[in-house]
Design a protein around this motif. Structure first.
Motif, PDB file in Angstrom:
ATOM      1  N   UNK A 154       0.104   2.717  11.450  1.00  0.00           N
ATOM      2  CA  UNK A 154       1.153   2.493  10.829  1.00  0.00           C
ATOM      3  C   UNK A 154       1.813   2.505   9.216  1.00  0.00           C
ATOM      4  N   UNK A 155       0.878   1.681   8.496  1.00  0.00           N
ATOM      5  CA  UNK A 155       0.539   1.498   7.642  1.00  0.00           C
ATOM      6  C   UNK A 155       0.911   2.200   6.250  1.00  0.00           C
ATOM      7  N   UNK A 156      -0.175   4.123   7.009  1.00  0.00           N
ATOM      8  CA  UNK A 156      -0.202   5.064   6.770  1.00  0.00           C
ATOM      9  C   UNK A 156       0.371   5.788   6.440  1.00  0.00           C
ATOM     10  N   UNK A 157       1.667   6.071   7.541  1.00  0.00           N
ATOM     11  CA  UNK A 157       2.734   7.449   7.941  1.00  0.00           C
ATOM     12  C   UNK A 157       4.019   6.354   6.826  1.00  0.00           C
ATOM     13  N   UNK A 158       4.226   5.757   7.051  1.00  0.00           N
ATOM     14  CA  UNK A 158       4.850   4.811   5.872  1.00  0.00           C
ATOM     15  C   UNK A 158       4.775   5.033   4.713  1.00  0.00           C
ATOM     16  N   UNK A 181      -6.869  -0.759  14.299  1.00  0.00           N
ATOM     17  CA  UNK A 181      -6.180   0.811  13.516  1.00  0.00           C
ATOM     18  C   UNK A 181      -4.944   1.013  14.075  1.00  0.00           C
ATOM     19  N   UNK A 182      -4.028   0.959  14.503  1.00  0.00           N
ATOM     20  CA  UNK A 182      -3.294   1.513  14.877  1.00  0.00           C
ATOM     21  C   UNK A 182      -2.297   0.923  13.999  1.00  0.00           C
ATOM     22  N   UNK A 231      -6.401   3.043   4.499  1.00  0.00           N
ATOM     23  CA  UNK A 231      -5.797   3.978   4.702  1.00  0.00           C
ATOM     24  C   UNK A 231      -5.162   4.785   3.607  1.00  0.00           C
ATOM     25  N   UNK A 232      -6.138   5.494   3.136  1.00  0.00           N
ATOM     26  CA  UNK A 232      -5.632   6.620   2.043  1.00  0.00           C
ATOM     27  C   UNK A 232      -6.122   6.988   2.716  1.00  0.00           C
ATOM     28  N   UNK A 233      -7.095   7.174   3.187  1.00  0.00           N
ATOM     29  CA  UNK A 233      -7.359   8.137   3.966  1.00  0.00           C
ATOM     30  C   UNK A 233      -7.060   8.750   5.138  1.00  0.00           C
ATOM     31  N   UNK A 234      -6.428   7.911   6.057  1.00  0.00           N
ATOM     32  CA  UNK A 234      -5.307   7.764   7.363  1.00  0.00           C
ATOM     33  C   UNK A 234      -4.107   9.071   5.965  1.00  0.00           C
ATOM     34  N   UNK A 235      -3.556   8.033   5.019  1.00  0.00           N
ATOM     35  CA  UNK A 235      -2.922   8.963   4.655  1.00  0.00           C
ATOM     36  C   UNK A 235      -2.873  10.532   4.436  1.00  0.00           C
TER      37      UNK A 235
END
Length: 117
Positions: A14-18, A9-10, A89-93
C-alpha cells in the motif's frame, strides 16, 4: 531481511502504491493489484506479472463483462532480494510501475531502454 507477516507485506505494498504517481494510477482501466506468496515454479525469481489485455490490444468489443486485469506481486522473491524495508518499498514500487507499463502495452525491451527493466 526479517520475515514479514502477510499483513505487514500488504501494508508495504500500500505504501509503495502511494508512491506511484497519481496521474499514472488514474489512467489504469479495470486493473486490480494482488499479492501471492510465490511465482510459478518455472520462474522462481519473478517479482511481479501483468495478467490481462494491454490497452493497445483492446478492441471495441472489449470490456463487456471482462474481468479486471491483474497485477500480481510475489512476496517471496521480493522479500528475499531486499535487505530492509526501504529497499523493499522501493522495489515494490519499481515492480508495480513495470507491470503498469505492460498494461499500457509497453514491452520489456522498451522498459529496459527507459531504465525500468
Amino acid at each position: 531481511m526479517d520475515p514479514l507477516t502477510p499483513e505487514q507485506f500488504d501494508a508495504i505494498v500500500e505504501e509503495a502504491l502511494d508512491e506511484v504517481p497519481e496521474e499514472l494510477m488514474a489512467m489504469l482501466d479495470n486493473v486490480v493489484f494482488l499479492v501471492e506468496d510465490e511465482p510459478p515454479a518455472d520462474d522462481p525469481e519473478l517479482l511481479g506479472v501483468y495478467d490481462g489485455v494491454p490497452l493497445t490490444e483492446r478492441g471495441d468489443g472489449w470490456g463487456a463483462g471482462a474481468l479486471p486485469d491483474r497485477i500480481l506481486l510475489f512476496r517471496g522473491p521480493l522479500t528475499r532480494m531486499c535487505e530492509d524495508l526501504d529497499e523493499l518499498t522501493d522495489e515494490i514500487a519499481v515492480t508495480v510501475v513495470h507491470e503498469i507499463a505492460h498494461h499500457f502495452g509497453i514491452d520489456d525491451a522498451a522498459l529496459h531502454e527507459l531504465g525500468w527493466g
